[in-house]
Design an enzyme around this catalytic site. Structure first.
Site, PDB file in Angstrom:
ATOM      1  N   HIS A 135       0.948  -7.671   4.595  1.00 47.13           N
ATOM      2  CA  HIS A 135       0.301  -7.140   5.473  1.00 47.13           C
ATOM      3  C   HIS A 135       0.867  -8.192   6.899  1.00 47.13           C
ATOM      4  CE1 HIS A 135      -1.453  -2.636   5.524  1.00 47.13           C
ATOM      5  NE2 HIS A 135      -0.201  -3.167   5.583  1.00 47.13           N
ATOM      6  N   ARG A 194       7.829  -2.232   2.120  1.00 50.03           N
ATOM      7  CA  ARG A 194       7.264  -0.796   2.692  1.00 50.03           C
ATOM      8  C   ARG A 194       7.816   0.671   2.155  1.00 50.03           C
ATOM      9  NH1 ARG A 194       5.273   2.233   7.852  1.00 50.03           N
ATOM     10  NH2 ARG A 194       3.338   2.839   7.081  1.00 50.03           N
TER      11      ARG A 194
HETATM   12  C1  HEM Z   1      -3.548  -0.954   1.104  1.00 53.49           C
HETATM   13  C2  HEM Z   1      -3.314  -0.170   1.225  1.00 53.49           C
HETATM   14  C3  HEM Z   1      -2.619   0.605   2.862  1.00 53.49           C
HETATM   15  C4  HEM Z   1      -2.814   0.867   3.898  1.00 53.49           C
HETATM   16  C5  HEM Z   1      -3.645   1.941   4.563  1.00 53.49           C
HETATM   17  C6  HEM Z   1      -1.224   0.343   4.626  1.00 53.49           C
HETATM   18  C7  HEM Z   1      -0.856   0.903   5.983  1.00 53.49           C
HETATM   19  C8  HEM Z   1       0.195   0.406   7.108  1.00 53.49           C
HETATM   20  C9  HEM Z   1      -0.146   0.868   8.246  1.00 53.49           C
HETATM   21  C10 HEM Z   1      -1.170   1.790   9.656  1.00 53.49           C
HETATM   22  C11 HEM Z   1       1.029  -0.003   8.806  1.00 53.49           C
HETATM   23  C12 HEM Z   1       1.780   0.152   9.781  1.00 53.49           C
HETATM   24  C13 HEM Z   1       2.316   1.393  10.659  1.00 53.49           C
HETATM   25  C14 HEM Z   1       2.607   1.652  11.660  1.00 53.49           C
HETATM   26  O1  HEM Z   1       1.802   2.154  12.175  1.00 53.49           O
HETATM   27  O2  HEM Z   1       3.969   2.261  11.470  1.00 53.49           O
HETATM   28  C15 HEM Z   1       1.906  -0.371   7.724  1.00 53.49           C
HETATM   29  C16 HEM Z   1       2.813  -1.604   7.551  1.00 53.49           C
HETATM   30  C17 HEM Z   1       3.292  -2.143   6.668  1.00 53.49           C
HETATM   31  N1  HEM Z   1       2.815  -1.895   5.793  1.00 53.49           N
HETATM   32 FE1  HEM Z   1       0.838  -1.569   4.758  1.00 53.49          FE
HETATM   33  N2  HEM Z   1      -0.515  -0.337   3.703  1.00 53.49           N
HETATM   34  C18 HEM Z   1      -0.748  -0.322   3.205  1.00 53.49           C
HETATM   35  C19 HEM Z   1      -0.482  -1.342   1.463  1.00 53.49           C
HETATM   36  C20 HEM Z   1       0.410  -2.015   1.930  1.00 53.49           C
HETATM   37  C21 HEM Z   1       1.829  -2.339   0.746  1.00 53.49           C
HETATM   38  C22 HEM Z   1       0.534  -1.942  -0.587  1.00 53.49           C
HETATM   39  C23 HEM Z   1       2.721  -2.470   1.046  1.00 53.49           C
HETATM   40  C24 HEM Z   1       3.528  -3.270   0.174  1.00 53.49           C
HETATM   41  C25 HEM Z   1       3.687  -3.441  -1.194  1.00 53.49           C
HETATM   42  C26 HEM Z   1       2.555  -2.567   2.217  1.00 53.49           C
HETATM   43  C27 HEM Z   1       3.445  -2.820   3.129  1.00 53.49           C
HETATM   44  C28 HEM Z   1       3.352  -2.735   4.304  1.00 53.49           C
HETATM   45  C29 HEM Z   1       4.031  -3.312   5.126  1.00 53.49           C
HETATM   46  C30 HEM Z   1       5.689  -4.691   5.206  1.00 53.49           C
HETATM   47  C31 HEM Z   1       4.638  -3.058   7.010  1.00 53.49           C
HETATM   48  C32 HEM Z   1       5.390  -3.424   8.137  1.00 53.49           C
HETATM   49  C33 HEM Z   1       6.507  -2.962   8.167  1.00 53.49           C
HETATM   50  C34 HEM Z   1       7.095  -2.598   9.342  1.00 53.49           C
HETATM   51  O3  HEM Z   1       7.365  -3.535  10.064  1.00 53.49           O
HETATM   52  O4  HEM Z   1       8.410  -1.671   9.422  1.00 53.49           O
HETATM   53  N3  HEM Z   1       1.721  -2.225   2.955  1.00 53.49           N
HETATM   54  N4  HEM Z   1       0.916  -0.373   6.717  1.00 53.49           N
END
Ligand code: HEM
Ligand SMILES: *[C@@H]1O[C@H](CO)[C@@H](O)[C@H](O)[C@H]1NC(C)=O
Ligand SMILES: *[C@@H]1O[C@H](CO)[C@@H](O)[C@H](O)[C@H]1NC(C)=O
Ligand SMILES: *[C@@H]1O[C@H](CO)[C@@H](O)[C@H](O)[C@H]1NC(C)=O
Ligand SMILES: *[C@@H]1O[C@H](CO)[C@@H](O)[C@H](O)[C@H]1NC(C)=O
Length: 317
Positions: free
Chosen positions: A191, A60
């Site tokens: 995700h 992320r």
């Molecule tokens: C499509 C639009 C996207 C939205 C709206 C979005 C939103 C989010 C949100 C809200 C979280 C949780 C954050 C929290 O509550 O602390 C999250 C986690 C995460 N996102 Fe996304 N995301 C998107 C796209 C992506 C993309 C493109 C990637 C990587 C290429 C990605 C990788 C991740 C990962 C791996 C997590 C987990 C992180 C952790 O456990 O520390 N996301 N995302």
């Protein structure tokens, strides 16, 4: 003789052209720091062995770097007197993690090849290595990015997509970065690993109708209607430590955790691609890898732009 010279000239000219065009190259460090990629890989593996979730956090970080003025490690900068950093922007505050691991990787690299490997390239390599170690696809990481001299919290708030976005807002936020609809659906497959805070999915589990009711109930147990904003839940209810197609299978069962996740399978033109990915690991992995390469090429600083930071958290003095 003359024709040989002509061939040579054409070759030199075209390779110069390719370099200017391609900018990033997978073997950028093969002379300057041949151990760079193996050092990053070893550190990423050790970090994931220590805490599985960190792989998701590192993936992320690269995304949150690239979407804000390009892949230039701006997300890693701490606040200074002259700018407010991106770490406290809405999508990052109390959420972005992995900064210590990046510091450790950078320290190792500085010992072996001082002043050579950029923090932006560390993020790109760590995202790939995390994905691979958790069972996902691999790809060649173009290298040669340089690090920004500044950061911009407003830009982070503007360009990072929100979990409240509907499908058209998601499509637009990727289109602004030159990424397609298909890139967006594939990259959302990230995700399949990692976790989200209660505050990111509360509205979905209490107010939405396109959600499996037993799934909503089970998520409500650790995410009350108010308070406990930072309680976390896996984004993929079944295999959140494995990079696989389960995320898309969940969407088919109305078990997307974020509103933005379920928007990809909610009776729209996106449904068919989600269905495809939910049954075809090969196609998902191929499209994901391609999209990661494309995301990694967003507006990199190259040549004499920016700098190679010594400490990823601050601009060199
Ligand atoms: C499509 C639009 C996207 C939205 C709206 C979005 C939103 C989010 C949100 C809200 C979280 C949780 C954050 C929290 O509550 O602390 C999250 C986690 C995460 N996102 Fe996304 N995301 C998107 C796209 C992506 C993309 C493109 C990637 C990587 C290429 C990605 C990788 C991740 C990962 C791996 C997590 C987990 C992180 C952790 O456990 O520390 N996301 N995302
Ligand atoms: C970031 O989170 C901290 C801790 O919850 C909070 O005190 C601070 O106001 C937040 N910063 C911004 C800019 O929202
Ligand atoms: C920061 O980003 C915002 C939003 O893109 C932009 O309007 C503003 O000019 C930027 N600030 C600086 C100092 O570049
Ligand atoms: C999606 O969200 C945008 C911005 O909030 C809004 O203007 C638009 O009407 C919404 N589109 C649909 C189809 O709901
Ligand atoms: C799904 O579609 C319904 C009906 O159009 C809409 O109310 C809802 O916001 C959409 N998205 C999600 C995630 O439920």
């Amino acid at each position: 003789m003359a024709s040989n010279l002509l061939v040579l000239l054409v070759l030199v000219a075209s390779s110069a052209f390719l370099k200017a065009d391609g900018k990033l190259s997978p073997d950028y460090y093969s002379c300057k720091c041949p151990k760079a990629s193996s050092i990053v890989e070893a550190e990423v593996r050790a970090a994931i062995d220590h805490e599985t979730r960190i792989g998701a956090s590192l993936l992320r970080l690269h995304f949150h770097d690239c979407f804000v003025n390009g892949c230039d490690a701006s997300i890693l900068l701490d606040d200074t007197g002259s700018f407010v950093g991106e770490k406290t922007a809405g999508p990052n505050n109390n959420s972005a993690r992995g900064f210590d691991v990046v510091d450790d990787i950078k320290a190792k690299l500085e010992k072996t090849c001082p002043g050579v490997v950029s923090c932006a390239d560390i993020l790109a390599l760590a995202a790939r290595d995390s994905t691979v170690y958790l069972g996902g696809p691999s790809w060649k990481v173009g290298l040669g990015r340089r690090d920004s001299l500044t950061a911009n919290r407003t830009a982070a708030n503007t360009f990072l997509p929100s979990p409240t976005f509907n499908l058209s807002a998601l499509v637009s936020s990727f289109a602004v970065q030159g990424l397609s609809f298909k890139n967006m659906v594939a990259l959302s497959g990230s995700h399949t690993i990692g976790r989200a805070r209660c505050i990111s999915f509360r509205a979905r589990i209490y107010t939405e109708s396109s959600i499996d009711s037993s799934f909503a109930k089970s998520r409500q147990r650790k995410c009350p209607a108010s308070g406990d904003d930072n309680n976390i839940a896996p984004l993929d209810i079944r295999t959140s430590t494995h990079f696989d197609i389960q995320y898309y299978k969940n969407l088919l069962n109305k078990r997307g955790l974020l509103h933005s996740d379920q928007e990809l399978y909610n009776g729209t033109s996106a449904d068919s691609l989600v269905k495809k990915y939910s049954t075809d690991t090969t196609v998902f992995f191929r499209d994901f890898a391609r999209a990661m390469v494309k995301m990694g090429k967003i507006k990199p600083l190259t040549g004499r732009e920016g700098e190679i930071r010594i400490n990823c958290r601050k601009v060199n003095s």
